[in-house]
Enzyme design. Structure first.
Site, PDB file in Angstrom:
ATOM      1  N   LYS A  59       6.935  -8.142  -5.419  1.00  0.00           N
ATOM      2  CA  LYS A  59       7.755  -7.026  -5.139  1.00  0.00           C
ATOM      3  C   LYS A  59       8.961  -7.600  -4.003  1.00  0.00           C
ATOM      4  O   LYS A  59       9.809  -7.473  -4.370  1.00  0.00           O
ATOM      5  CB  LYS A  59       7.139  -6.042  -4.632  1.00  0.00           C
ATOM      6  CG  LYS A  59       6.060  -5.142  -5.592  1.00  0.00           C
ATOM      7  CD  LYS A  59       5.101  -4.213  -5.025  1.00  0.00           C
ATOM      8  CE  LYS A  59       4.444  -3.562  -5.827  1.00  0.00           C
ATOM      9  NZ  LYS A  59       3.135  -2.804  -5.679  1.00  0.00           N
ATOM     10  N   GLN A 103       1.200  -1.004   0.114  1.00  0.00           N
ATOM     11  CA  GLN A 103       0.259  -1.276  -1.021  1.00  0.00           C
ATOM     12  C   GLN A 103      -0.885  -0.578  -0.752  1.00  0.00           C
ATOM     13  O   GLN A 103      -1.938  -0.709   0.006  1.00  0.00           O
ATOM     14  CB  GLN A 103       0.292  -2.780  -1.059  1.00  0.00           C
ATOM     15  CG  GLN A 103      -0.373  -3.412  -2.063  1.00  0.00           C
ATOM     16  CD  GLN A 103       0.249  -3.177  -3.484  1.00  0.00           C
ATOM     17  OE1 GLN A 103       1.574  -3.203  -3.575  1.00  0.00           O
ATOM     18  NE2 GLN A 103      -0.469  -3.122  -4.735  1.00  0.00           N
ATOM     19  N   ASP A 126       7.409   4.808  -4.166  1.00  0.00           N
ATOM     20  CA  ASP A 126       6.377   4.839  -5.274  1.00  0.00           C
ATOM     21  C   ASP A 126       6.152   6.046  -5.945  1.00  0.00           C
ATOM     22  O   ASP A 126       5.453   6.459  -6.790  1.00  0.00           O
ATOM     23  CB  ASP A 126       4.950   4.666  -4.531  1.00  0.00           C
ATOM     24  CG  ASP A 126       4.428   3.278  -4.726  1.00  0.00           C
ATOM     25  OD1 ASP A 126       4.948   2.722  -5.693  1.00  0.00           O
ATOM     26  OD2 ASP A 126       3.674   2.627  -3.821  1.00  0.00           O
TER      27      ASP A 126
END
Ligand code: NAD
Length: 302
Positions: A59, A103, A126
């Site tokens: 990422k 994460q 997200d």
């Protein structure tokens, strides 16, 4: 770019997620240059799970490639929840940061719900904050930050079927908050008739056979067989399952029995190389959108 599905006899269109992801990333990069933006993405990793470390590194790399300000925070596994919340509060207040990603999974002593809800919803790239979930569920797509994997799956579906999905029957297999439910909401907002199949659904194969579009997000290797799929359907496999091979090796497979289903479907995603690469690409798109909205907000406030 729209790609045409083939006729459904033995020549399915293989949906190339890698190429589509490159297309999205190239468009994000071009927009950053043209618009003179410097989107900032902060990625937080807690602990030393090797798979999570790889995801986070990928990422951050993609973000750099897009011309973003990319920051990675790697915290030890015994980090206190309070310390993580303090870091998020600092990033929430940093005008150079437009996207914050924690994460998952987090170590067991940290309440993941609390952490996600602590992220400023405008920076929640997200799309897991209740505010973004609410926008998506109530049709506020222009305000929402939408979870990246369903967004990537939708992109691939539109590549095959075009922008209008009106009246098509979509069956989403799986009802998780990160894939199944937001996928169903997105398809509903694209005027599909949507059915969700889950672990307690009776005769899932019979429900699935009615679908023009099948999205499998289950975590059961090869669950969707050829006789679950209507001839000519478009099949999107979100599943990523690592299975043992003879000789001690492992390999990745999806939730769809690829070799069987490809003889019936008009278009199908492979695993790997289908939805997987799209997830990071859509994270870049979400971060760009967050930076654009922040600029507009600053302009109107000033
Ligand atoms: P999850 O475990 O949170 O949810 C799985 C869902 O499948 C549940 O809602 C459950 O009701 C349903 N289910 C379980 N067994 C079933 C069965 N036999 N029949 C029908 N439904 C059944 O999983 P998730 O986080 O939604 O992930 C699903 C899969 O997608 C996993 O393989 C995961 O690794 C993969 N995934 C891929 C990406 C990507 O970037 N491509 C991102 C997220 C998840």
């Amino acid at each position: 770019m729209k790609i045409a599905p083939s006729s459904f006899t033995n020549q399915p269109c293989l949906i190339d997620g890698k190429a589509a992801a490159q297309e999205v990333v190239a468009a994000v990069k071009a927009a950053v240059e043209q618009e003179g933006l410097r989107p900032g993405l902060a990625v937080i990793l807690v602990g030393d799970d090797p798979a999570s470390a790889v995801y986070v590194r990928n990422k951050s790399r993609r973000a750099e490639e897009c011309g973003f300000l990319s920051q990675q925070f790697s915290l030890p596994a015994d980090t206190r929840e309070e310390a993580l919340l303090q870091l998020i509060a600092r990033l929430n207040g940093d005008p150079a940061v437009h996207g914050i990603l924690v994460q998952l999974p987090l170590p067991g002593h940290i309440d993941a719900h609390k952490v996600i809800q602590a992220i400023d919803p405008r920076k929640d790239v997200d799309g897991f904050h209740y505010e973004n979930v609410g926008h998506l569920a109530t049709g506020g797509l222009t305000e929402a930050l939408v979870p990246c994997t369903p967004l990537g799956a939708l992109f691939l579906i539109k590549q095959v079927l075009g922008e209008s999905l009106r009246g098509l029957h979509a069956v989403v297999i799986g009802r998780s908050n990160i894939v199944g439910k937001p996928m169903a909401s997105l398809l509903l907002q694209h005027d599909c008739t949507v059915t969700i199949v889950h672990s307690r659904t009776l005769s899932p194969e019979a429900v699935c056979r009615q679908a023009d579009i099948v999205v499998a997000a289950v975590g059961v290797p090869g669950l969707v067989k050829a006789d679950w799929v209507k001839p000519g359907a478009v099949v999107i496999d979100v599943g990523i399952n690592r299975i043992d091979q003879p000789g001690g090796d492992t390999r990745l497979v999806g939730d769809v029995d690829f070799d069987g289903v490809k003889t019936v479907a008009s278009a199908i995603t492979p695993v790997p190389g289908g939805v997987g690469p799209m997830t990071i690409a859509m994270l870049m798109q979400n971060t760009l959108n967050a930076a654009r909205r922040s600029r507009i907000q600053q302009a109107t406030a000033g």
